[in-house]
Design a protein around this motif. Structure first.
Motif, PDB file in Angstrom:
ATOM      1  N   SER A 197       2.347   6.905  -6.862  1.00  0.00           N
ATOM      2  CA  SER A 197       2.265   7.753  -8.073  1.00  0.00           C
ATOM      3  C   SER A 197       1.282   7.164  -9.089  1.00  0.00           C
ATOM      4  O   SER A 197       0.578   7.907  -9.763  1.00  0.00           O
ATOM      5  CB  SER A 197       3.644   7.975  -8.678  1.00  0.00           C
ATOM      6  OG  SER A 197       4.183   6.780  -9.156  1.00  0.00           O
ATOM      7  N   ALA A 198       1.213   5.837  -9.199  1.00  0.00           N
ATOM      8  CA  ALA A 198       0.242   5.233 -10.128  1.00  0.00           C
ATOM      9  C   ALA A 198      -1.186   5.583  -9.702  1.00  0.00           C
ATOM     10  O   ALA A 198      -2.029   5.926 -10.536  1.00  0.00           O
ATOM     11  CB  ALA A 198       0.426   3.718 -10.172  1.00  0.00           C
ATOM     12  N   ILE A 199      -1.426   5.521  -8.414  1.00  0.00           N
ATOM     13  CA  ILE A 199      -2.778   5.818  -7.908  1.00  0.00           C
ATOM     14  C   ILE A 199      -3.147   7.275  -8.172  1.00  0.00           C
ATOM     15  O   ILE A 199      -4.266   7.578  -8.583  1.00  0.00           O
ATOM     16  CB  ILE A 199      -2.879   5.498  -6.399  1.00  0.00           C
ATOM     17  CG1 ILE A 199      -2.709   3.987  -6.184  1.00  0.00           C
ATOM     18  CG2 ILE A 199      -4.202   5.978  -5.810  1.00  0.00           C
ATOM     19  CD1 ILE A 199      -2.553   3.582  -4.737  1.00  0.00           C
ATOM     20  N   THR A 200      -2.181   8.177  -7.978  1.00  0.00           N
ATOM     21  CA  THR A 200      -2.511   9.588  -8.180  1.00  0.00           C
ATOM     22  C   THR A 200      -2.583   9.962  -9.665  1.00  0.00           C
ATOM     23  O   THR A 200      -3.255  10.921 -10.022  1.00  0.00           O
ATOM     24  CB  THR A 200      -1.539  10.532  -7.428  1.00  0.00           C
ATOM     25  OG1 THR A 200      -0.223  10.002  -7.518  1.00  0.00           O
ATOM     26  CG2 THR A 200      -1.913  10.635  -5.977  1.00  0.00           C
TER      27      THR A 200
ATOM     28  N   ALA B 261      -8.050   3.760 -10.582  1.00  0.00           N
ATOM     29  CA  ALA B 261      -7.467   3.090  -9.417  1.00  0.00           C
ATOM     30  C   ALA B 261      -8.558   2.739  -8.409  1.00  0.00           C
ATOM     31  O   ALA B 261      -8.636   1.599  -7.948  1.00  0.00           O
ATOM     32  CB  ALA B 261      -6.404   3.968  -8.774  1.00  0.00           C
ATOM     33  N   LEU B 262      -9.401   3.694  -8.093  1.00  0.00           N
ATOM     34  CA  LEU B 262     -10.431   3.450  -7.080  1.00  0.00           C
ATOM     35  C   LEU B 262     -11.393   2.353  -7.529  1.00  0.00           C
ATOM     36  O   LEU B 262     -11.758   1.475  -6.751  1.00  0.00           O
ATOM     37  CB  LEU B 262     -11.193   4.746  -6.774  1.00  0.00           C
ATOM     38  CG  LEU B 262     -12.258   4.608  -5.679  1.00  0.00           C
ATOM     39  CD1 LEU B 262     -11.620   4.171  -4.353  1.00  0.00           C
ATOM     40  CD2 LEU B 262     -13.021   5.921  -5.484  1.00  0.00           C
ATOM     41  N   HIS B 263     -11.762   2.399  -8.799  1.00  0.00           N
ATOM     42  CA  HIS B 263     -12.699   1.400  -9.322  1.00  0.00           C
ATOM     43  C   HIS B 263     -12.096  -0.009  -9.242  1.00  0.00           C
ATOM     44  O   HIS B 263     -12.711  -0.938  -8.709  1.00  0.00           O
ATOM     45  CB  HIS B 263     -13.049   1.747 -10.776  1.00  0.00           C
ATOM     46  CG  HIS B 263     -13.983   0.782 -11.415  1.00  0.00           C
ATOM     47  ND1 HIS B 263     -15.328   0.720 -11.107  1.00  0.00           N
ATOM     48  CD2 HIS B 263     -13.770  -0.204 -12.326  1.00  0.00           C
ATOM     49  CE1 HIS B 263     -15.896  -0.240 -11.800  1.00  0.00           C
ATOM     50  NE2 HIS B 263     -14.973  -0.821 -12.557  1.00  0.00           N
ATOM     51  N   LEU B 264     -10.878  -0.152  -9.758  1.00  0.00           N
ATOM     52  CA  LEU B 264     -10.224  -1.467  -9.755  1.00  0.00           C
ATOM     53  C   LEU B 264      -9.976  -1.956  -8.326  1.00  0.00           C
ATOM     54  O   LEU B 264     -10.242  -3.114  -7.988  1.00  0.00           O
ATOM     55  CB  LEU B 264      -8.898  -1.398 -10.524  1.00  0.00           C
ATOM     56  CG  LEU B 264      -8.080  -2.698 -10.537  1.00  0.00           C
ATOM     57  CD1 LEU B 264      -8.805  -3.788 -11.316  1.00  0.00           C
ATOM     58  CD2 LEU B 264      -6.685  -2.467 -11.121  1.00  0.00           C
TER      59      LEU B 264
ATOM     60  N   VAL C 101      -0.259   0.256  -0.815  1.00  0.00           N
ATOM     61  CA  VAL C 101       0.267   1.433  -1.508  1.00  0.00           C
ATOM     62  C   VAL C 101       1.789   1.367  -1.387  1.00  0.00           C
ATOM     63  O   VAL C 101       2.333   1.395  -0.279  1.00  0.00           O
ATOM     64  CB  VAL C 101      -0.255   2.748  -0.903  1.00  0.00           C
ATOM     65  CG1 VAL C 101       0.359   3.940  -1.630  1.00  0.00           C
ATOM     66  CG2 VAL C 101      -1.772   2.807  -1.000  1.00  0.00           C
ATOM     67  N   ASP C 102       2.452   1.232  -2.539  1.00  0.00           N
ATOM     68  CA  ASP C 102       3.905   1.052  -2.605  1.00  0.00           C
ATOM     69  C   ASP C 102       4.592   2.414  -2.696  1.00  0.00           C
ATOM     70  O   ASP C 102       3.988   3.381  -3.173  1.00  0.00           O
ATOM     71  CB  ASP C 102       4.222   0.235  -3.872  1.00  0.00           C
ATOM     72  CG  ASP C 102       5.516  -0.545  -3.774  1.00  0.00           C
ATOM     73  OD1 ASP C 102       6.303  -0.305  -2.842  1.00  0.00           O
ATOM     74  OD2 ASP C 102       5.730  -1.400  -4.657  1.00  0.00           O
TER      75      ASP C 102
ATOM     76  N   GLY D  84       4.830  10.324  -3.321  1.00  0.00           N
ATOM     77  CA  GLY D  84       3.820  10.888  -4.212  1.00  0.00           C
ATOM     78  C   GLY D  84       3.004  11.961  -3.524  1.00  0.00           C
ATOM     79  O   GLY D  84       3.465  12.585  -2.569  1.00  0.00           O
ATOM     80  N   TYR D  85       1.823  12.143  -4.022  1.00  0.00           N
ATOM     81  CA  TYR D  85       1.004  13.263  -3.543  1.00  0.00           C
ATOM     82  C   TYR D  85      -0.397  12.844  -3.137  1.00  0.00           C
ATOM     83  O   TYR D  85      -1.362  13.517  -3.444  1.00  0.00           O
ATOM     84  CB  TYR D  85       0.943  14.348  -4.629  1.00  0.00           C
ATOM     85  CG  TYR D  85       2.296  14.833  -5.035  1.00  0.00           C
ATOM     86  CD1 TYR D  85       2.941  15.831  -4.292  1.00  0.00           C
ATOM     87  CD2 TYR D  85       2.955  14.275  -6.126  1.00  0.00           C
ATOM     88  CE1 TYR D  85       4.211  16.268  -4.645  1.00  0.00           C
ATOM     89  CE2 TYR D  85       4.223  14.711  -6.485  1.00  0.00           C
ATOM     90  CZ  TYR D  85       4.844  15.701  -5.740  1.00  0.00           C
ATOM     91  OH  TYR D  85       6.084  16.122  -6.079  1.00  0.00           O
ATOM     92  N   THR D  86      -0.510  11.721  -2.462  1.00  0.00           N
ATOM     93  CA  THR D  86      -1.831  11.313  -2.003  1.00  0.00           C
ATOM     94  C   THR D  86      -2.274  12.221  -0.862  1.00  0.00           C
ATOM     95  O   THR D  86      -1.533  12.411   0.094  1.00  0.00           O
ATOM     96  CB  THR D  86      -1.800   9.868  -1.453  1.00  0.00           C
ATOM     97  OG1 THR D  86      -0.948   9.091  -2.275  1.00  0.00           O
ATOM     98  CG2 THR D  86      -3.183   9.253  -1.451  1.00  0.00           C
ATOM     99  N   SER D  87      -3.468  12.768  -0.972  1.00  0.00           N
ATOM    100  CA  SER D  87      -3.975  13.557   0.147  1.00  0.00           C
ATOM    101  C   SER D  87      -4.504  12.592   1.199  1.00  0.00           C
ATOM    102  O   SER D  87      -4.814  11.444   0.911  1.00  0.00           O
ATOM    103  CB  SER D  87      -5.087  14.485  -0.320  1.00  0.00           C
ATOM    104  OG  SER D  87      -6.248  13.730  -0.622  1.00  0.00           O
TER     105      SER D  87
END
Ligand code: C2E
Ligand code: MG
Ligand code: MG
Ligand code: MG
Length: 283
Positions: A153-156, A162-165, A178-179, A184-187
């Protein structure tokens, strides 16, 4: 706030969601002090390789040993820290303690990979990556012994940050997990493009995988997906031997949960680890 505390019979009032509650300010002041006084401690939970049973690493989980309220779990103060900007100092404190412990294990001849959780708010912190690298350097811990866990959920919520870090951290050799995966809703397109090394299957699926057919199928699908993407799968919340065996036969790489060990303070973890190594004959 006292009344609420009594009614709920819990150790601490969770004021994190209520910006107008005077209790929130008190708790916030206490949390700020707790970081300075080193009242925040880390417990360590082993991650176990399947099917050999060897310890493949540990996850560091923060607790607040409050002098009056007792042991306060992270769910009660991490959200507050996130809403108030204290999460930056808190995360750096946790990293410092965790890396000092990793160095201790290295010195004792056990290069144990250690995982630290990041909060959603940490993802937009422009200095975090540099500070992580500085702490690794200060403690003399190789980057490949550190894993940072980010929830799905933090990533989405913060996809660009997120991608940069994550790209910077991964380029430095740090592992990335990825915890709570599956909640969550990662595609799949997003997942494929993230520079991650590990998927941690959320315990809501793992906990009932042997009794609820649909959850068993979900776990299996995630294991297959992760394998095809070249990622390590970790199952969280393994509470019995049946689940451990089912995961092993599904090809899951790593298991974590109360069945093997609860999160333990460092000294108790060391005793548990010594016994486990004796059982598996690993020096
Ligand atoms: P998480 O990262 O998903 O950590 C796993 C949680 O599941 C831990 O709860 C752990 O004690 C618990 N757990 C492990 N095995 C089992 C099991 O077999 N059954 C059950 N029912 N639970 C199990 P904990 O320590 O209360 O932490 C809760 C959450 O708080 C963590 O979830 C993580 O999101 C967050 N957290 C913990 N430490 C930190 C930290 O240092 N920084 C940040 N930002 N978040 C943290
Ligand atoms: Mg975690
Ligand atoms: Mg989790
Ligand atoms: Mg969680």
């Amino acid at each position: 706030y006292v009344a609420k505390e009594r009614n709920r019979g819990v150790a601490v009032y969770d004021a994190s969601e209520d910006a107008h509650d005077p209790g929130r300010l008190a708790l916030l002041t206490e949390l700020r002090r707790a970081i300075d006084q080193r009242e925040l401690v880390l417990h360590y939970q082993p991650k176990i390789s399947l099917p050999t049973g060897e310890v493949s690493g540990v996850e560091a989980l923060v607790r607040w040993e409050h002098p009056r309220r007792g042991m306060v779990p992270p769910d009660r103060f991490i959200p507050l820290a996130e809403h108030t900007g204290l999460i930056g100092p808190l995360t750096r404190y946790v990293l410092d303690v965790a890396l000092r412990q990793a160095r201790r294990w290295l010195d004792e001849g056990h290069p144990l990979p250690i995982a630290v959780n990041l909060a959603a708010r940490n993802l937009a912190d422009p200095d975090l990556c540099d500070d992580v690298l500085r702490l690794l350097d200060e403690h003399g811990v190789p980057a490949n012994l550190l894993c940072l866990e980010l929830t799905e959920s933090a990533i989405t919520t913060e996809p660009e940050h997120a991608l940069h870090l994550m790209t910077r951290l991964r380029a430095a050799g740090i592992s990335l997990a990825v915890d709570d995966f599956g909640t969550g809703y990662t595609s799949l397109a997003q997942l494929k493009n993230l520079p991650i090394t590990e998927l941690k299957i959320d315990r809501t699926f793992v906990g009932t995988m042997t009794v609820e057919r649909s959850n068993g199928l979900i776990v299996r699908a995630i294991v297959d997906l992760a394998r095809n993407l070249g990622l390590t799968t970790v199952a969280e919340g393994v509470e019995d031997a049946d689940t451990f065996t089912a995961l092993a036969s599904n090809g899951c790489a790593v298991a974590q949960g109360y069945h093997m060990s609860r999160p333990l303070p460092a000294d108790a973890f060391d005793r548990w680890y010594a016994e486990t190594r004796a059982v598996y004959g690993v020096a």
